[in-house]
Write a protein that holds these residues in place. Structure first.
Motif, PDB file in Angstrom:
ATOM      1  N   ARG A 120      28.093  -1.277   5.919  1.00 47.69           N
ATOM      2  CA  ARG A 120      27.850   0.025   6.730  1.00 47.69           C
ATOM      3  C   ARG A 120      28.759   1.269   6.584  1.00 47.69           C
ATOM      4  NH1 ARG A 120      24.408   0.538  12.475  1.00 47.69           N
ATOM      5  NH2 ARG A 120      22.492   1.762  11.280  1.00 47.69           N
ATOM      6  N   GLN A 121      28.289   2.333   6.222  1.00 50.30           N
ATOM      7  CA  GLN A 121      29.095   3.510   6.179  1.00 50.30           C
ATOM      8  C   GLN A 121      28.704   4.632   7.263  1.00 50.30           C
ATOM      9  OE1 GLN A 121      30.443   4.687   2.087  1.00 50.30           O
ATOM     10  NE2 GLN A 121      28.718   3.771   1.590  1.00 50.30           N
ATOM     11  N   PHE A 122      29.549   5.580   7.353  1.00 55.64           N
ATOM     12  CA  PHE A 122      29.465   6.348   8.679  1.00 55.64           C
ATOM     13  C   PHE A 122      29.732   7.954   8.096  1.00 55.64           C
ATOM     14  CE2 PHE A 122      30.512   8.525  12.583  1.00 55.64           C
ATOM     15  CZ  PHE A 122      29.418   8.181  13.457  1.00 55.64           C
ATOM     16  N   TYR A 123      28.684   8.751   8.343  1.00 51.45           N
ATOM     17  CA  TYR A 123      29.109  10.317   8.003  1.00 51.45           C
ATOM     18  C   TYR A 123      30.036  10.933   9.166  1.00 51.45           C
ATOM     19  CZ  TYR A 123      25.357  10.301   4.664  1.00 51.45           C
ATOM     20  OH  TYR A 123      24.402  10.396   3.550  1.00 51.45           O
ATOM     21  N   THR A 124      31.041  11.542   8.992  1.00 52.62           N
ATOM     22  CA  THR A 124      31.779  11.939   9.821  1.00 52.62           C
ATOM     23  C   THR A 124      32.498  13.141   9.023  1.00 52.62           C
ATOM     24  OG1 THR A 124      33.637  11.574  11.499  1.00 52.62           O
ATOM     25  CG2 THR A 124      33.747  10.216   9.435  1.00 52.62           C
ATOM     26  N   TRP A 125      32.743  14.207  10.086  1.00 51.68           N
ATOM     27  CA  TRP A 125      33.762  15.293   9.621  1.00 51.68           C
ATOM     28  C   TRP A 125      35.296  14.731   9.757  1.00 51.68           C
ATOM     29  CZ3 TRP A 125      32.335  19.380   6.637  1.00 51.68           C
ATOM     30  CH2 TRP A 125      30.739  19.722   6.912  1.00 51.68           C
ATOM     31  N   LEU A 160      28.736  12.294  12.575  1.00 52.20           N
ATOM     32  CA  LEU A 160      27.423  12.483  12.515  1.00 52.20           C
ATOM     33  C   LEU A 160      26.425  11.499  12.693  1.00 52.20           C
ATOM     34  CD1 LEU A 160      25.791  15.049  11.788  1.00 52.20           C
ATOM     35  CD2 LEU A 160      25.766  14.516   9.252  1.00 52.20           C
ATOM     36  N   GLY A 161      26.803  10.277  11.887  1.00 48.56           N
ATOM     37  CA  GLY A 161      25.948   9.301  12.312  1.00 48.56           C
ATOM     38  C   GLY A 161      26.051   8.240  11.073  1.00 48.56           C
ATOM     39  N   PHE A 162      25.377   6.788  11.202  1.00 45.13           N
ATOM     40  CA  PHE A 162      25.518   5.941  10.041  1.00 45.13           C
ATOM     41  C   PHE A 162      24.622   6.538   8.881  1.00 45.13           C
ATOM     42  CE2 PHE A 162      26.859   3.311  13.560  1.00 45.13           C
ATOM     43  CZ  PHE A 162      27.733   2.753  13.208  1.00 45.13           C
ATOM     44  N   THR A 163      25.031   6.265   7.569  1.00 43.54           N
ATOM     45  CA  THR A 163      24.325   6.596   6.590  1.00 43.54           C
ATOM     46  C   THR A 163      22.750   6.281   6.178  1.00 43.54           C
ATOM     47  OG1 THR A 163      25.354   4.892   5.174  1.00 43.54           O
ATOM     48  CG2 THR A 163      26.676   7.200   5.242  1.00 43.54           C
ATOM     49  N   ASP A 164      22.639   4.999   6.776  1.00 45.06           N
ATOM     50  CA  ASP A 164      21.231   4.474   6.901  1.00 45.06           C
ATOM     51  C   ASP A 164      20.401   5.149   7.966  1.00 45.06           C
ATOM     52  OD1 ASP A 164      22.670   3.268   8.665  1.00 45.06           O
ATOM     53  OD2 ASP A 164      21.884   1.158   8.121  1.00 45.06           O
ATOM     54  N   GLU A 165      20.955   6.041   8.568  1.00 44.77           N
ATOM     55  CA  GLU A 165      20.312   6.795   9.841  1.00 44.77           C
ATOM     56  C   GLU A 165      20.164   8.279   9.714  1.00 44.77           C
ATOM     57  OE1 GLU A 165      20.945   3.305  13.254  1.00 44.77           O
ATOM     58  OE2 GLU A 165      21.930   5.322  13.166  1.00 44.77           O
ATOM     59  N   VAL A 166      20.625   8.818   8.705  1.00 45.49           N
ATOM     60  CA  VAL A 166      20.845  10.094   8.841  1.00 45.49           C
ATOM     61  C   VAL A 166      20.053  10.625   7.380  1.00 45.49           C
ATOM     62  CG1 VAL A 166      22.032  12.359   8.689  1.00 45.49           C
ATOM     63  CG2 VAL A 166      22.864  10.519  10.005  1.00 45.49           C
ATOM     64  N   THR A 167      18.868  11.477   7.385  1.00 46.33           N
ATOM     65  CA  THR A 167      18.415  11.705   6.023  1.00 46.33           C
ATOM     66  C   THR A 167      19.236  12.650   5.243  1.00 46.33           C
ATOM     67  OG1 THR A 167      17.336  13.809   6.960  1.00 46.33           O
ATOM     68  CG2 THR A 167      16.013  11.785   7.291  1.00 46.33           C
ATOM     69  N   ASN A 168      18.841  12.515   3.934  1.00 45.24           N
ATOM     70  CA  ASN A 168      19.767  13.819   3.165  1.00 45.24           C
ATOM     71  C   ASN A 168      19.292  15.169   3.402  1.00 45.24           C
ATOM     72  OD1 ASN A 168      20.627  11.665   1.541  1.00 45.24           O
ATOM     73  ND2 ASN A 168      18.952  11.432   0.047  1.00 45.24           N
ATOM     74  N   THR A 169      17.934  15.124   3.757  1.00 42.99           N
ATOM     75  CA  THR A 169      17.857  16.682   4.385  1.00 42.99           C
ATOM     76  C   THR A 169      18.557  17.078   5.510  1.00 42.99           C
ATOM     77  OG1 THR A 169      15.453  16.292   3.364  1.00 42.99           O
ATOM     78  CG2 THR A 169      15.807  18.131   5.424  1.00 42.99           C
TER      79      THR A 169
END
Length: 221
Positions: free
Chosen positions: A36-41, A82-91
């Motif tokens: 699993r990967q996670f979007y983060t600044w 921001l959130g896990f990549t499988d839970e945040v949409t590209n939009t």
């Protein structure tokens, strides 16, 4: 150094003197797993020779049992998840990036000092200063997320800027590490100029953090 920074460093160093063993940093936090990967600044530190020289010198002296040294290309300062990549949409990612770029357009580059060493139970970091500019950037990013989502992930308070140079890899005794840190506490800090913040997809890989850069927002006012 501001009183907040000085107080934080002193408090953490004092607590470290009474710490008998390290805490293994590599336990799985809620939601995390190997695939699993996670979007983060984050702020990242490519092309920062002064910092890389300091970290390489410190790490040569911190090659001790219980410490996993951070690769130079893995140095980072966590800003805002921001959130896990499988839970945040590209939009939503695109909307957050666009809003963050709009809000950061008027912000100047960050002139930061990194050092001295600043340890805790899960690793050894570098004190980062000043905090106020980083707090302002984080608040700006959070404002951008809040313009897209009704709820902004993670708490707004409790942010302590730091850059980790070694994570604890197990419950090793801290005595030998404390002895070595006593000799390193007064090394001169490194200066860096940060010209962008990066949205990354973060993953754990072989007891280290690695990532793919998704987008960047310039700090170039």
């Amino acid at each position: 150094m501001s009183s907040r920074e000085l107080a934080s460093q002193h408090q953490r160093w004092t607590a470290y003197q009474d710490l008998p063993k390290l805490t293994n940093h590599w336990y799985w936090r809620p939601g995390w797993r190997a695939d699993r990967q996670f979007y983060t600044w984050h702020l990242t530190f490519e092309h920062q020779p002064e910092l890389h020289h300091l970290v390489a010198d410190l790490q040569r002296q911190l090659a001790l049992p219980g410490l996993d040294l951070v690769p130079l290309d893995g140095l980072h300062l966590t800003m805002q998840g921001l959130g896990f990549t499988d839970e945040v949409t590209n939009t939503d990612v695109a909307a957050v990036v666009a809003e963050t770029r709009r809000r950061c357009a008027g912000l100047p580059p960050l002139e930061l000092s990194l050092g001295p060493v600043d340890p805790d139970a899960e690793g050894i970091g570098l004190l980062v200063r000043p905090w106020d500019r980083l707090e302002h950037l984080r608040a700006t990013i959070r404002g951008a997320i809040g313009a897209v989502w009704q709820t902004v992930p993670e708490a707004s308070d409790g942010f302590r800027p730091h850059v980790t140079i070694a994570y604890s890899g197990g419950q090793a005794p801290t005595g030998p590490i404390r002895t070595r840190l006593n000799d390193l506490r007064h090394q001169q800090p490194a200066r860096v100029t940060i010209r962008q913040a990066s949205l990354i997809a973060l993953r754990r890989e072989h007891r280290s953090y690695r990532w793919t850069t998704v987008a960047t927002t310039p700090l170039d006012a």
